[in-house]
Design an enzyme around this catalytic site. Structure first.
Site, mmCIF file in Angstrom:
data_model
loop_
_atom_site.group_PDB
_atom_site.id
_atom_site.type_symbol
_atom_site.label_atom_id
_atom_site.label_comp_id
_atom_site.label_asym_id
_atom_site.label_seq_id
_atom_site.Cartn_x
_atom_site.Cartn_y
_atom_site.Cartn_z
ATOM 1 N N ASP A 62 0.882 -1.155 0.000
ATOM 2 C CA ASP A 62 0.000 0.000 0.000
ATOM 3 C C ASP A 62 0.930 1.219 0.000
ATOM 4 O OD1 ASP A 62 -2.046 1.792 0.022
ATOM 5 O OD2 ASP A 62 -3.133 0.860 1.677
HETATM 6 C C1 BGC Z 1 -4.902 3.411 0.029
HETATM 7 C C2 BGC Z 1 -4.953 2.435 -1.136
HETATM 8 C C3 BGC Z 1 -4.708 3.182 -2.411
HETATM 9 C C4 BGC Z 1 -3.382 3.883 -2.319
HETATM 10 C C5 BGC Z 1 -3.027 4.673 -3.556
HETATM 11 C C6 BGC Z 1 -3.640 4.237 0.028
HETATM 12 O O1 BGC Z 1 -3.680 5.224 0.992
HETATM 13 O O2 BGC Z 1 -4.999 2.703 1.233
HETATM 14 O O3 BGC Z 1 -6.193 1.797 -1.181
HETATM 15 O O4 BGC Z 1 -4.767 2.324 -3.497
HETATM 16 O O5 BGC Z 1 -3.399 4.791 -1.231
HETATM 17 O O6 BGC Z 1 -3.813 5.806 -3.640
#
Ligand code: BGC
Length: 758
Positions: A228
């Site tokens: 993530d």
């Molecule tokens: C989120 C993800 C997301 C990523 C990119 C993170 O903060 O938890 O779900 O895909 O950011 O934006």
């Protein structure tokens, strides 16, 4: 096809280390020298958030269709519809130059307070797994990758970057992993995104058991594991654990750390090579479908959004007022009627191609009615009596009042959790005041997860849960209110009466960096069943403008082997006057088991469309896993001989038909008796019973006499001796008679254990 092994061997250590970290917020690292292109990844999950500037993490994104969020999708219980949406999403990815869309989000709804529940499917692992698999198969069928996220046990936004989710092995395997497992095994996502949080002490980005043992080895995941955004702490530990790609980049220090670790012998280069191979395999797979050379059909996707939204909205309550019967005057109340709340805040935020407001769409469908509007409440949490007074006046002057209520973004979004289940004070007062003067009041809710309603529900004859309904949700609401669409959504999450009733109430949100999953297996309806707690609206509940009758439950056999599974069918009849759709739910109830099990567990569902008077036969096939539970000592899914009830319901609390099947387990499990096993456990174990029973009587008798009695019932200490000794470890039982035994208790027990294991 590119020979990846050869390609990896041609890369320098520096190139390999660099490839395992992004080159920017949304792109992987290219290696021009070897013809390795970059790959574009973008949020997800209910639309494409392709930033205009790929170098800026939160830049304005290109217009794309904003589909309904997962709470709405899941309430459709319709895998075909989700597949249709997935294909449209893939077309938009192709048009907008996106190789991998970052979704679906597949975490369990452990508490309704989780700010990100709008992005998750359900409180039930079976339902979530089926829906996620359908989404992935559809998107990837068009040559666009997905990222199944957030792996794993990421069920709250509170301290999501650091919280340690502490849970037992059974809950992990039975509740928090199966939705991922189904999606991985069946749909083979190109990528899986690890979560931010820790699980039982280790960050998910460094979790060898989750990323390597379970995901890659047990489930056979072939794609790449991506972090993530910002979930990496120690890049080298992450690589060793199975984290192939770090996002976002660039992160030169991390790349350098990997190079140095290999040079110092701290990181086996083969581990890096494997990560590189996985990244390359997806980068080249993405190349097979050219991107950015087409347009997508905005109008068609907008229309699809309206259809999806209307299938996922849930008619929670209707005392005959809906569908509206041509009222001459309609008071439309509530800010969200004109400023629709159709998506959630955070990484999934889409720049929509257009947005339909409920107010405009209602007017289009009832051109001869007169409409008035009152704002009712403001954007935030402020209290404003004038807005309520104005709304009450409009409601009084009309035949019908439609109150649109949306939870403000300050309350519900990615990044923070809700503090309560209630609507805002202003909104509650608005509903109460309007419904007090207008008996024909309908409340239309926009929110991402369960809200509490007991303060005002009794005074309102109809409630429609329209979720974060996507850009065409305004039209979908109008379709349902006016009966152009017969509502068919059913809740994929329980609506409790109060926050104190919810499963995680005593353990959430945790403290000192840890959250204990004290409720174990009992989340969602599993908890309310166990506690026999009344809920406001049950899991699986949703009304229609017609009625359905359930009949003719037929099991192909009344006695089965676990390996054969069970086929069964049930007839569903539309006994009303209008066409409609019903979602039939199949739960199993294990009548007796060695380890505790939830009262019922969803194991099948089907949505059927029926004309008035029509009957359809719905068929289900249950398999080994439908009857099994995860045994933490055997470390595998097990079945037990016994009777299972097959429950066919219209919701988790509305079981219409029931039958029973007798299951015989084909498993030959090794004995798990040990030095501490109790007398009862010895007698319950097949082999244990064989070796222990012959001496059982004698030991019991001498124990009883050692206690100073002739028979168990005569012992003069006010207790039933037999009951007492059943729960005594065999070793302790023998210890009491140590003096009279020819061999030491330890020797006897070890001897028995050796026989059991031979
Ligand atoms: C989120 C993800 C997301 C990523 C990119 C993170 O903060 O938890 O779900 O895909 O950011 O934006």
């Amino acid at each position: 096809m590119t020979d990846l092994t050869k390609l990896v061997s041609q890369m320098t250590l520096e190139e390999k280390a660099a490839l395992c970290t992004g080159a920017g917020p949304w792109v992987t690292t290219a290696v021009e020298r070897l013809g390795i292109p970059q790959m574009v990844v973008t949020d997800g999950p209910h639309g494409v958030r392709r930033t205009e500037d790929l170098d800026v993490i939160a830049a304005k994104s290109k217009p794309a269709t904003c589909f309904p969020t997962a709470s709405c999708l899941s309430a459709s219980w319709d895998v075909e519809l989700i597949a249709e949406m997935g294909e449209a999403l893939a077309e938009e990815c192709i048009a907008l130059g996106v190789d991998v869309v970052l979704g679906p989000s597949n975490n369990m709804k452990r508490t309704p307070l989780c700010g990100r529940n709008f992005e998750y499917f359900s409180e039930d692992p079976y339902l979530s797994g089926e829906l996620a698999a359908a989404y992935i198969q559809a998107v990837q069928g068009k040559g666009v990758g997905t990222s199944l996220k957030h792996f794993a046990v990421n069920n709250q936004e509170y301290q999501r970057f650091s919280i340690d989710s502490v849970l037992d092995e059974r809950s992990l395997h039975e509740i928090y992993l199966p939705a991922f497992e189904t999606a991985v095994k069946r749909a083979k996502p190109w990528t899986v995104m690890c979560a931010y949080n820790k699980v039982n002490g280790d960050y998910c980005s460094e979790h060898h058991e989750l990323l390597s043992d379970i995901l890659k080895n047990d489930w056979g995941f072939e794609g790449l594991v991506v972090s993530d955004w910002g979930a990496v702490h120690d890049r080298v530990t992450g690589l060793k654990a199975g984290l192939d790609l770090e996002m976002p980049g660039p992160k030169p220090r991390r790349v350098q750390a990997v190079i140095e670790a290999v040079e110092a012998g701290d990181l086996d280069e083969a581990v890096l090579d494997e990560a590189v191979r996985r990244v390359l395999s997806i980068v080249f797979k993405a190349q097979e479908t050219p991107k950015g050379q087409s347009e997508f059909d905005r109008a068609a996707h907008h229309a699809l959004t309206r259809k999806v939204a209307s299938e996922g909205m849930v008619l929670l309550k209707n005392e005959g007022i809906l569908p509206l019967q041509n009222p001459a005057s309609i008071a439309v109340i509530g800010r969200s009627a004109k400023h629709p709340h159709y998506q959630g805040g955070g990484s999934s935020h889409i720049n929509p191609t257009q947005v339909d407001s409920p107010f405009d769409e209602l007017k289009k469908l009832a051109p001869s009615a007169s409409f008035s509007y009152a704002e009712g409440y403001g954007e935030g949490l402020e209290h404003n009596l004038d807005l309520i007074t104005e709304a009450v006046a409009e409601a009084q002057a009309a035949e019908v009042a439609l109150i649109f209520v949306a939870l403000p973004v300050v309350i519900e979004s990615e990044g923070y959790d809700r503090k309560a289940l209630d609507l805002t004070e202003q909104q509650v007062n608005l509903i109460k005041s309007v419904s007090a003067v207008q008996s024909n009041t309908v409340v239309i809710l926009n929110n991402g997860s369960a809200v509490a309603m007991s303060e005002w529900l009794d005074g309102v004859p109809a409630v429609l849960e329209s979720w974060m309904m996507g850009q065409a949700g305004g039209g979908a609401i109008a379709d349902i209110l006016f009966g152009r669409v017969n509502p068919s959504g059913k809740l994929a999450e329980t609506f409790p009466k109060a926050l104190q009733d919810t499963p995680a109430y005593l353990n959430y949100p945790g403290e000192n960096g840890q959250v204990h999953y004290g409720e174990g297996l009992f989340i969602g309806y599993r908890y309310y069943d166990a506690k026999q707690l009344e809920v406001e609206f049950a899991f699986g509940h949703g009304l229609s403008y017609t009625e359905f009758e359930y009949s003719n439950l037929k099991l192909a056999s009344k006695s089965i082997k676990d390996s054969d599974g069970l086929e069964l069918s049930v007839d569903i009849t539309n006994v009303g006057d209008v066409a409609g759709k019903e979602t039939v739910q199949l739960y199993i109830h294990d009548q007796e088991s060695k380890l505790v099990r939830p009262y019922k567990e969803l194991k099948g569902f089907a949505k059927v469309s029926l004309e008035p008077g029509e009957t359809k036969t719905v068929r289900f096939k249950l398999n080994f896993r439908s009857f099994a539970y995860y045994h933490p000592v055997h470390k595998r899914w097990v079945t037990e001989d016994g009777d299972f009830d097959i429950l066919i319901g219209a919701s988790a609390t509305d079981i219409r038909l029931k039958d029973t099947v007798t299951l015989s387990s084909t498993l030959e499990l090794p004995s798990i008796l040990n030095k501490e096993s109790t007398v009862k456990e010895w007698l319950e174990d097949k082999k244990g019973k064989e070796v222990f029973e012959p001496m059982f009587k004698e030991i019991t008798a001498s124990f009883t006499s050692a206690m100073g009695a002739d028979t168990a019932s005569e012992a003069d200490i006010g207790m039933d001796m037999t009951g007492f000794l059943m729960d005594l470890p065999l070793m302790s039982l023998l210890d009491f008679q140590d003096a009279s035994l020819a061999e030491a208790p330890e020797t006897i027990v070890q001897g028995l254990l050796a026989k059991v294991r031979s």
